[in-house]
Design a protein around this motif. Structure first.
Motif, PDB file in Angstrom:
ATOM      1  N   ASP A  24       0.816  -1.222   0.000  1.00 24.02           N
ATOM      2  CA  ASP A  24       0.000   0.000   0.000  1.00 24.02           C
ATOM      3  C   ASP A  24       0.850   1.273   0.000  1.00 24.02           C
ATOM      4  O   ASP A  24       0.481   2.283  -0.596  1.00 24.02           O
ATOM      5  CB  ASP A  24      -0.911   0.026   1.234  1.00 24.02           C
ATOM      6  CG  ASP A  24      -1.868  -1.148   1.284  1.00 24.02           C
ATOM      7  OD1 ASP A  24      -2.503  -1.431   0.252  1.00 24.02           O
ATOM      8  OD2 ASP A  24      -1.970  -1.782   2.350  1.00 24.02           O
ATOM      9  N   VAL A  25       1.977   1.214   0.707  1.00 23.87           N
ATOM     10  CA  VAL A  25       2.851   2.375   0.845  1.00 23.87           C
ATOM     11  C   VAL A  25       4.285   1.948   0.564  1.00 23.87           C
ATOM     12  O   VAL A  25       4.760   0.947   1.103  1.00 23.87           O
ATOM     13  CB  VAL A  25       2.761   2.978   2.264  1.00 23.87           C
ATOM     14  CG1 VAL A  25       3.756   4.133   2.426  1.00 23.87           C
ATOM     15  CG2 VAL A  25       1.350   3.445   2.560  1.00 23.87           C
ATOM     16  N   VAL A  26       4.964   2.711  -0.281  1.00 23.40           N
ATOM     17  CA  VAL A  26       6.388   2.486  -0.541  1.00 23.40           C
ATOM     18  C   VAL A  26       7.128   3.730  -0.068  1.00 23.40           C
ATOM     19  O   VAL A  26       6.770   4.852  -0.442  1.00 23.40           O
ATOM     20  CB  VAL A  26       6.678   2.233  -2.032  1.00 23.40           C
ATOM     21  CG1 VAL A  26       8.175   1.981  -2.243  1.00 23.40           C
ATOM     22  CG2 VAL A  26       5.869   1.055  -2.543  1.00 23.40           C
ATOM     23  N   ILE A  27       8.127   3.521   0.763  1.00 20.78           N
ATOM     24  CA  ILE A  27       8.904   4.629   1.319  1.00 20.78           C
ATOM     25  C   ILE A  27      10.349   4.528   0.860  1.00 20.78           C
ATOM     26  O   ILE A  27      10.970   3.464   0.961  1.00 20.78           O
ATOM     27  CB  ILE A  27       8.868   4.624   2.859  1.00 20.78           C
ATOM     28  CG1 ILE A  27       7.429   4.727   3.380  1.00 20.78           C
ATOM     29  CG2 ILE A  27       9.700   5.772   3.421  1.00 20.78           C
ATOM     30  CD1 ILE A  27       7.328   4.711   4.901  1.00 20.78           C
ATOM     31  N   VAL A  28      10.873   5.627   0.367  1.00 16.63           N
ATOM     32  CA  VAL A  28      12.299   5.724   0.059  1.00 16.63           C
ATOM     33  C   VAL A  28      12.922   6.620   1.123  1.00 16.63           C
ATOM     34  O   VAL A  28      12.663   7.831   1.148  1.00 16.63           O
ATOM     35  CB  VAL A  28      12.551   6.316  -1.335  1.00 16.63           C
ATOM     36  CG1 VAL A  28      14.050   6.409  -1.609  1.00 16.63           C
ATOM     37  CG2 VAL A  28      11.870   5.466  -2.404  1.00 16.63           C
ATOM     38  N   PRO A  29      13.704   6.052   2.038  1.00 14.38           N
ATOM     39  CA  PRO A  29      14.287   6.881   3.100  1.00 14.38           C
ATOM     40  C   PRO A  29      15.359   7.805   2.552  1.00 14.38           C
ATOM     41  O   PRO A  29      16.011   7.520   1.543  1.00 14.38           O
ATOM     42  CB  PRO A  29      14.890   5.846   4.059  1.00 14.38           C
ATOM     43  CG  PRO A  29      15.157   4.644   3.209  1.00 14.38           C
ATOM     44  CD  PRO A  29      14.091   4.634   2.157  1.00 14.38           C
ATOM     45  N   GLY A  30      15.542   8.927   3.231  1.00 17.01           N
ATOM     46  CA  GLY A  30      16.616   9.847   2.917  1.00 17.01           C
ATOM     47  C   GLY A  30      17.667   9.804   4.004  1.00 17.01           C
ATOM     48  O   GLY A  30      17.547   9.080   4.993  1.00 17.01           O
TER      49      GLY A  30
END
Length: 215
Positions: free
Chosen positions: A112-118
């Motif tokens: 549902d959610v894809v996160i690309v961390p910084g």
């Protein structure tokens, strides 16, 4: 699906002030924006909204829709998310190392959610299958905040781990990554002003001959 890019040009990237003037920083962020838009278009995302407090800073020749909003990153994005009814990618404008291949992979995951961390716990990209249900919380350790928000909603999550997608250009030393790994307009701009210096430690940047000093 669509993408939204929060964007500020006026007096942007103050942490780059030791190596770039105000005018240079404003030119630089515009080129980074162009690189991000190009990657989105090459990945097949043609519905692109630029979220900004002033439309004057957005280049007229970009094939995007400009959404003028009130100041405040969280307030403006959350208000925007309530207006969209399709999967939406929130991507920052200072990610010139993101390629179309990254974009295609991010939108291919079933979660549902894809996160690309910084760097430093930030969030560079969020891909939301149901944007109206999500409330962003940028600043501080936003990566963990967005993970918690996703879990509280009972949604599935995928963390996309990528050096290039996780590299935002905020500090002078970030320009090293752009010079080494970059390909687009912002790299060309950086190459005119800086070159890399190698030694026993990490690679650093130094000013080109027309400039003075070591960074």
């Amino acid at each position: 699906m669509r993408a939204v890019i929060p964007y500020k040009k006026e007096n942007a990237k103050s942490r780059l002030a030791p190596v770039l003037s105000k005018e240079e920083r404003e030119d630089f962020v515009e080129l980074m924006l162009r690189d991000v838009v190009d990657s989105l278009l090459c990945a097949g995302i043609t519905k692109i909204d630029i979220l900004t407090t002033s439309s004057e800073g957005v280049p007229d020749d970009l094939d995007v829709n400009v959404v003028v909003t009130e100041p405040g990153l969280n307030v403006s994005i959350n208000a925007y998310l309530q207006t969209v009814d399709e999967p939406t990618m929130i991507i920052m404008a200072d990610l010139p190392l993101v390629k179309s291949s990254h974009i295609k992979r991010i939108i291919s995951f079933p979660e549902d959610v894809v996160i690309v961390p910084g760097k430093g716990g930030g969030t560079n990209i969020l891909f939301l299958s149901q944007p109206k249900e999500f409330t962003v919380r940028y600043h501080d350790c936003s990566f963990l905040s967005h993970c918690d928000i996703t879990k509280d909603l009972g949604k599935s999550i995928h963390v996309f781990d990528s050096l290039l997608a996780s590299t935002d250009i905020d500090e002078p030393h970030d320009i090293v990554e752009l010079l080494i790994y970059g390909e687009g307009l912002s790299k060309q701009y950086a190459e005119k002003r800086f070159c890399t210096e190698t030694g026993k430690g990490r690679v650093k940047i130094s000013a080109n001959s027309k400039l003075s000093g070591f960074i």
